[in-house]
Scaffold this motif. Structure first.
Motif, mmCIF file in Angstrom:
data_model
loop_
_atom_site.group_PDB
_atom_site.id
_atom_site.type_symbol
_atom_site.label_atom_id
_atom_site.label_comp_id
_atom_site.label_asym_id
_atom_site.label_seq_id
_atom_site.Cartn_x
_atom_site.Cartn_y
_atom_site.Cartn_z
ATOM 1 N N SER A 19 -7.003 1.136 5.612
ATOM 2 C CA SER A 19 -6.419 1.202 4.406
ATOM 3 C C SER A 19 -5.510 -0.177 4.347
ATOM 4 O O SER A 19 -5.418 -1.049 3.300
ATOM 5 C CB SER A 19 -5.946 2.290 3.883
ATOM 6 O OG SER A 19 -6.735 3.281 3.739
ATOM 7 N N SER A 40 -3.694 5.267 -1.535
ATOM 8 C CA SER A 40 -4.765 6.128 -0.887
ATOM 9 C C SER A 40 -4.135 7.495 -1.053
ATOM 10 O O SER A 40 -3.028 7.942 -0.476
ATOM 11 C CB SER A 40 -5.029 5.779 0.523
ATOM 12 O OG SER A 40 -5.363 4.413 0.499
ATOM 13 N N CYS A 70 -7.072 3.451 -6.410
ATOM 14 C CA CYS A 70 -6.582 4.508 -5.994
ATOM 15 C C CYS A 70 -8.081 5.406 -5.603
ATOM 16 O O CYS A 70 -8.932 5.656 -6.191
ATOM 17 C CB CYS A 70 -6.213 5.601 -7.252
ATOM 18 S SG CYS A 70 -5.454 7.182 -6.515
ATOM 19 N N THR A 71 -7.867 5.664 -4.197
ATOM 20 C CA THR A 71 -9.041 6.407 -3.528
ATOM 21 C C THR A 71 -8.602 7.652 -2.860
ATOM 22 O O THR A 71 -7.254 7.839 -2.430
ATOM 23 C CB THR A 71 -9.414 5.553 -2.347
ATOM 24 O OG1 THR A 71 -8.544 4.952 -1.549
ATOM 25 C CG2 THR A 71 -9.989 4.317 -3.020
ATOM 26 N N THR A 72 -9.285 8.366 -2.481
ATOM 27 C CA THR A 72 -8.981 10.074 -2.077
ATOM 28 C C THR A 72 -9.992 9.911 -0.589
ATOM 29 O O THR A 72 -11.123 9.785 -0.896
ATOM 30 C CB THR A 72 -9.603 11.001 -3.077
ATOM 31 O OG1 THR A 72 -8.703 10.916 -4.206
ATOM 32 C CG2 THR A 72 -8.997 12.276 -2.422
ATOM 33 N N HIS A 73 -9.294 10.629 0.318
ATOM 34 C CA HIS A 73 -9.781 10.645 1.466
ATOM 35 C C HIS A 73 -9.549 12.169 2.097
ATOM 36 O O HIS A 73 -8.450 12.618 1.990
ATOM 37 C CB HIS A 73 -9.184 9.834 2.672
ATOM 38 C CG HIS A 73 -9.266 8.470 2.220
ATOM 39 N ND1 HIS A 73 -10.091 7.411 2.488
ATOM 40 C CD2 HIS A 73 -8.324 7.657 1.527
ATOM 41 C CE1 HIS A 73 -9.927 6.301 1.918
ATOM 42 N NE2 HIS A 73 -8.694 6.625 1.122
ATOM 43 N N GLY A 110 0.485 5.488 0.784
ATOM 44 C CA GLY A 110 -0.251 6.678 1.032
ATOM 45 C C GLY A 110 0.392 7.750 0.726
ATOM 46 O O GLY A 110 1.433 8.233 1.272
ATOM 47 N N SER A 119 -0.033 11.902 0.766
ATOM 48 C CA SER A 119 -0.353 12.878 1.634
ATOM 49 C C SER A 119 -0.312 14.277 1.030
ATOM 50 O O SER A 119 0.904 14.692 0.863
ATOM 51 C CB SER A 119 -0.224 12.672 3.007
ATOM 52 O OG SER A 119 -0.673 13.708 3.774
ATOM 53 N N TRP A 138 0.884 -1.161 -0.082
ATOM 54 C CA TRP A 138 -0.099 -0.104 -0.092
ATOM 55 C C TRP A 138 0.895 1.147 0.017
ATOM 56 O O TRP A 138 2.046 1.088 0.438
ATOM 57 C CB TRP A 138 -0.932 -0.112 1.275
ATOM 58 C CG TRP A 138 -1.660 1.258 1.539
ATOM 59 C CD1 TRP A 138 -2.809 1.481 0.974
ATOM 60 C CD2 TRP A 138 -1.523 2.304 2.539
ATOM 61 N NE1 TRP A 138 -3.457 2.767 1.367
ATOM 62 C CE2 TRP A 138 -2.455 3.027 2.452
ATOM 63 C CE3 TRP A 138 -0.353 2.661 3.486
ATOM 64 C CZ2 TRP A 138 -2.754 4.481 3.032
ATOM 65 C CZ3 TRP A 138 -0.590 3.884 4.061
ATOM 66 C CH2 TRP A 138 -1.506 4.659 3.895
ATOM 67 N N LEU A 177 -4.555 11.233 0.730
ATOM 68 C CA LEU A 177 -5.154 11.977 1.866
ATOM 69 C C LEU A 177 -4.913 13.226 1.523
ATOM 70 O O LEU A 177 -3.769 13.744 1.287
ATOM 71 C CB LEU A 177 -4.337 11.402 2.891
ATOM 72 C CG LEU A 177 -5.121 10.081 3.443
ATOM 73 C CD1 LEU A 177 -4.276 9.027 2.801
ATOM 74 C CD2 LEU A 177 -4.504 9.766 5.084
ATOM 75 N N CYS A 209 -7.637 6.005 9.255
ATOM 76 C CA CYS A 209 -7.960 5.648 7.591
ATOM 77 C C CYS A 209 -6.575 5.085 7.048
ATOM 78 O O CYS A 209 -6.870 4.095 6.424
ATOM 79 C CB CYS A 209 -7.820 7.338 6.890
ATOM 80 S SG CYS A 209 -7.994 7.013 5.320
#
Length: 270
Positions: free
Chosen positions: A246, A193, A220-223, A114, A116, A112, A195, A242
């Motif tokens: 994830s 992810s 691919c996700t957005t938080h 992340g 940011s 994974w 962020l 989160c």
């Protein structure tokens, strides 16, 4: 307080490699080891020129920086076992380059990533003026990004101490689009992810953020969180939840669904 994420909490062990923002130190992650699930081992990578390594010269070229970080990892992180990468702001760009280097050199990939507080690499503009930018321009940029108290921005001794690393980091960020363009490489395979802070002007353009999807063949996700560029300090509980969720999703075994056998009537229809 340890973050809990219910029955989907991370159970397999995983090493989470964390990288800080331009001019920042690993102190950004000082609470993460204590507050994430015990199966997550947080390993912070301090860049030369800041924190405990502030006496070392900061790198101004991408290949030299990534060589240094790959060497720093050896003996401390077993990349043959599950690992993940999280980077804040410039740390996301460094994390991306580190992942590609590890895949090329050792044939290993994270479970994974992340990313940011920064837009996708393909949406960044090349900038070459930061390495010798006027002092006032540097201070103005720091003021716009937030995270540095006004009294420190007015403290010349403090600024003289941190400015060399800050210039080097801004220079690296400005060169990153050119570096990516010159490095023909396949996208990542892991989930990404993204962020961001709701009030962060650096990530205000949704299309620029969504373009992170081009960096991976995985999901691919957005938080989005309350706060600005340093939303990590504003909503730590939500951010850590989160991250934990994830990681749990990335480590979960794939679910294989066996197709139901058709009834006699359905079989006849086929």
């Amino acid at each position: 307080m340890t973050v809990t994420v219910g029955p989907s909490a991370v159970t397999p062990s995983v090493t989470l490699i964390c990288l800080a923002h331009a001019g920042g130190s690993i102190a950004l992650y000082r609470e993460w080891q204590r507050r994430l699930p015990s199966s997550v081992r947080v390993h912070t990578l301090e860049l030369p020129g800041r924190g405990a390594r502030r006496m070392l010269p900061a790198h101004t070229e991408w290949p030299a920086l990534i060589d240094q970080l790959c060497a720093d990892l050896r003996g401390h992180v077993d990349t043959a076992r599950p690992f993940a990468v999280f980077g804040h702001s410039m740390g996301a760009l460094v994390g991306l380059e580190l992942i590609h280097a590890l895949r090329q050199r050792d044939g290993c990939s994270p479970v994974w990533f992340g990313a940011s507080a920064t837009v996708a690499p393909l949406r960044r503009k090349t900038e070459t003026h930061w390495i010798d930018a006027p002092h006032d321009l540097m201070v103005d940029m720091l003021h716009k990004r937030g995270g540095t108290p006004a009294e420190l921005l007015a403290d010349r001794d403090f600024l003289d101490l941190v400015m060399p690393a800050m210039r080097a980091d801004f220079h690296l960020c400005g060169l990153h689009p050119r570096h990516v363009a010159q490095a023909a490489r396949a996208p990542l395979d892991c989930p990404v992810s993204v962020l961001i802070g709701r009030d962060d002007r650096a990530t205000a353009n949704a299309d620029d953020v969504a373009a992170w999807s081009h960096e991976t063949r995985g999901p691919c996700t957005t938080h989005t969180f309350d706060g600005g560029h340093f939303y990590l300090d504003d909503t730590p509980d939500r951010v850590l939840a989160c991250v934990a969720t994830s990681l749990a999703g990335a480590l979960a075994p794939p679910i294989h669904v066996t197709p139901a056998q058709p009834t006699k009537g359905e079989a006849w229809m086929h």
